[in-house]
Design a protein around this motif. Structure first.
Motif, PDB file in Angstrom:
ATOM      1  N   LEU A 162      37.242  72.730  24.934  1.00 13.82           N
ATOM      2  CA  LEU A 162      37.379  71.890  26.135  1.00 13.82           C
ATOM      3  C   LEU A 162      36.173  70.968  26.284  1.00 13.82           C
ATOM      4  N   ARG A 163      34.990  71.511  26.058  1.00 17.00           N
ATOM      5  CA  ARG A 163      33.787  70.681  26.199  1.00 17.00           C
ATOM      6  C   ARG A 163      33.824  69.505  25.229  1.00 17.00           C
TER       7      ARG A 163
ATOM      8  N   MET B 230      37.813  83.202  24.982  1.00 11.20           N
ATOM      9  CA  MET B 230      39.207  82.791  24.826  1.00 11.20           C
ATOM     10  C   MET B 230      39.343  81.816  23.666  1.00 11.20           C
ATOM     11  N   THR B 231      40.472  81.869  22.989  1.00  9.67           N
ATOM     12  CA  THR B 231      40.813  80.857  21.990  1.00  9.67           C
ATOM     13  C   THR B 231      41.697  79.808  22.656  1.00  9.67           C
ATOM     14  N   ILE B 232      42.038  78.743  21.936  1.00 12.08           N
ATOM     15  CA  ILE B 232      42.928  77.738  22.522  1.00 12.08           C
ATOM     16  C   ILE B 232      44.330  78.301  22.730  1.00 12.08           C
ATOM     17  N   GLY B 233      44.582  79.490  22.181  1.00  8.45           N
ATOM     18  CA  GLY B 233      45.852  80.150  22.418  1.00  8.45           C
ATOM     19  C   GLY B 233      46.095  80.434  23.884  1.00  8.45           C
TER      20      GLY B 233
ATOM     21  N   TYR C  63      36.810  74.043  16.805  1.00 13.97           N
ATOM     22  CA  TYR C  63      36.470  74.845  17.981  1.00 13.97           C
ATOM     23  C   TYR C  63      37.655  75.681  18.489  1.00 13.97           C
ATOM     24  N   LYS C  64      38.717  75.788  17.702  1.00 12.91           N
ATOM     25  CA  LYS C  64      39.949  76.385  18.210  1.00 12.91           C
ATOM     26  C   LYS C  64      39.807  77.868  18.575  1.00 12.91           C
ATOM     27  N   ASP C  65      38.767  78.538  18.044  1.00 11.60           N
ATOM     28  CA  ASP C  65      38.575  79.949  18.364  1.00 11.60           C
ATOM     29  C   ASP C  65      37.689  80.175  19.582  1.00 11.60           C
TER      30      ASP C  65
END
Length: 602
Positions: free
Chosen positions: A449-450, A489-492, A441-443
């Motif tokens: 988060l969920r 948003m990504t995790i970035g 899910y990193k993208d």
């Protein structure tokens, strides 16, 4: 000591005042102006004390203004090569009072009425208590808390006039808070002051553990900490190393005041050192900021920009903020075309709604922006999620052991009995599995988060927590920000939290403190906008002057001021507006410089 530390000490040796502060073995106050390298001095001082002056098992306490400041401090110390050591505390004043004073000692002294167990009230419950005691037409919760912070007896001779209505509400609120069985962050520090002032055993225990206190941003921390420091200096052998700048005291609404740092710096037995070299800005910017203060501090440009021909610009709009916003966008485009990266340009305004309006304007132009202050607070829990995201992106960036230990600290309050090795192993395996699976899910930060929050049962861990009473609500704010973002948003976003990524920085003047940019553009430079219409007392005017000093001194190469000749009132009627007195002062400085003292680019 690693090579990086040795090089930093060598660099510091080129500044005589920094070296004096670093080598001082007395209680010392360092007056550190903008760009003077105060964080470098602080971190090197901590290393010096631990390596050379404080023998184990004793340590030191390093107190900071915010969790963000504490994290930056830890990062810098890690880079310097600090080794793991017991009895070293690094965190906020509130976390120190909770961990090192109230938790170990409050139950020994029931006469103070400190709740046992210690429970921190949530913001929602605090608001209910406030509404119960605040009379119609009374005061605000901010004004009440300011009076609570300053209404404390002790050693300090600083006298600041009280607001009687807020003071009465503050007294009634504290009585009701005590009866409720809760404390808040203000009463947490005030109870700690009482224990230190009145109980010699508490003082001796703290002295045995922490022979030195290192304190950052002293001017922001208010009277309770000041009373703790004065008490420790009076009746113990603890030494203090405090860094601050009274000229950057801009949090009067939180009970801070420059008077406390002044009093400490002038105290008998305190060595006072002033750092005069500015390694950030060109001399023109430095001189302009001092001109606003109406006081010459003698700061000298000593960095790579010391001979840079910095610019001061003044733009007048005919009417309204929309015209200011459009002019701002044009200025950003111009500076960017001249080679200034977007993230080196900051737009400073007076209010958060102006930040949001500016964001909409920039979004419509396709220019990425970064909000210096997010809707959510960057708490210890948010910082933990940030480390999780960094580990998911690149396992070499963050230690999984560190992530695990922090998570165990979060969940430990749920366990009634001693945590077993078997329980530790189960938690560790679960956490590892959740983070490994989350990589898919990193993208999409919302989905990431969920997944993480659901699989770790985040709500169960923090719902009703006495230590983190507002964390669920704060997490909802983070999720709301993430969910509304377009594109996704990504995790970035988490891994770079606090670090603009080629984005123009939008900030209120207050939130810009501690930051620095090549270009600073200041909007709303009209009379009654800056200073504000209600800033009529000398104390408020002086603080507004300091706020302008802080804003101008964020700039390295250029500072632009924008104002409107007309603005509407809340009923939509337009009125002519005189320039801010700070606009007038800086324009006078600029014109004097342009007329022959020094050429400026305009």
């Amino acid at each position: 000591m690693n090579d990086y530390f040795k090089q930093k000490v060598k660099d510091l040796s080129n500044d005589a005042d920094q070296l004096r502060a670093y080598e001082s073995t007395d209680s010392t106050v360092v007056i550190a102006g903008p760009g003077s390298g105060k964080t470098t001095v602080l971190t090197l001082k901590v290393m010096h004390l631990l390596e050379n002056l404080i023998a184990e098992p004793r340590g030191l306490a390093c107190l900071t203004y915010s969790t963000e400041s504490a994290r930056e401090f830890k990062t810098r110390l890690s880079k310097l090569g600090i080794r793991s050591r017991k009895n070293v505390f690094l965190g906020t004043v509130h976390s120190f009072c909770l961990a090192e004073i109230l938790t170990p000692f409050a139950k020994l002294y029931p006469k103070y009425g400190i709740p046992n167990p210690i429970r921190i009230i949530s913001e929602a419950e605090k608001k209910k208590l406030f509404d119960d005691v605040n009379p119609p037409g009374g005061t605000s919760i901010t004004e009440m808390d300011k009076e609570r912070t300053r209404n404390i007896s002790g050693i300090s001779r600083v006298a600041i006039e009280s607001y009687e209505v807020a003071l009465k509400t503050a007294i009634a609120f504290e009585e009701k808070l005590l009866k409720s069985g809760y404390i808040d962050f203000i009463s947490m520090v005030k109870f700690s002051v009482e224990l230190i002032q009145n109980e010699s055993y508490v003082r001796k225990a703290i002295e045995a553990k922490f022979p030195w206190f290192v304190i950052d941003e002293y001017q922001d921390l208010g009277r309770p900490l000041h009373e703790i420091v004065l008490s420790l200096l009076d009746v113990s052998d603890i030494k203090i190393f405090a860094v601050g700048d009274a000229d950057q005291s801009i949090y009067d609404f939180q009970g801070a005041a420059p008077d406390y740092l002044h009093e400490l710096s002038q105290r008998k037995g305190i060595k006072c050192i002033r750092l005069l070299n500015n390694y950030r800005s060109a001399q023109t910017i430095i001189n302009a900021s001092e001109f606003v203060l109406n006081t010459q501090r003698g700061y000298v440009a000593s960095g790579v920009l010391k001979d840079y021909p910095a610019s001061m610009e003044f733009i007048e709009c005919e009417s309204g903020m929309d015209e200011q916003y459009q002019q701002t966008i044009e200025m950003v485009k111009r500076f960017h075309s001249d080679g200034i990266p977007y993230h080196e340009i900051a737009i400073l305004v007076g209010k958060n709604d102006e930040v949001n309006a500016l964001k909409d304007k920039f979004d419509s132009e396709g220019i990425a922006v970064y909000l210096a202050r997010q809707e959510f607070r960057n708490t210890e829990t948010i910082q933990w999620l940030q480390k999780c995201a960094s580990w998911v992106e690149n396992k070499t960036q963050v230690s999984f052991d560190e992530i695990f230990l922090t998570w165990m600290n979060f969940i430990s309050h749920q366990q009634d009995n001693m945590i077993s090795d078997e329980f530790n192993l189960i938690v560790r395996r679960t956490l590892l599995r959740v983070l490994q699976v989350s990589r898919q899910y990193k993208d999409n930060l919302f989905e990431w988060l969920r997944h993480v929050l659901t699989e770790l049962d985040f709500k169960k861990v923090f719902d009703g927590s006495d230590r983190f009473p507002d964390e669920i609500e704060n997490m909802k704010k983070l999720i709301r920000v993430v969910k509304q973002a377009e594109p996704a948003m990504t995790i970035g976003f988490l891994t770079r939290l606090g670090i603009p990524d080629n984005q123009v920085v939008l900030s209120t003047r207050h939130s810009a403190k501690g930051l620095e940019f090549d270009v600073v553009i200041m909007l709303g430079m009209e009379k009654d906008s800056f200073p504000g219409y209600y800033d009529t007392t000398q104390r408020k005017i002086d603080e507004a002057r300091r706020l302008c000093f802080v804003a101008v001194s964020r700039a390295r190469k250029a500072c632009v001021l924008i104002r409107s000749k007309q603005l509407p009132n809340k009923y939509g009627r337009w009125f002519s507006k005189d320039p801010s007195p700070f606009w007038t002062t800086l324009k006078e400085f600029h014109d004097a410089q342009s007329s022959g003292k020094r050429d400026l680019q305009t």
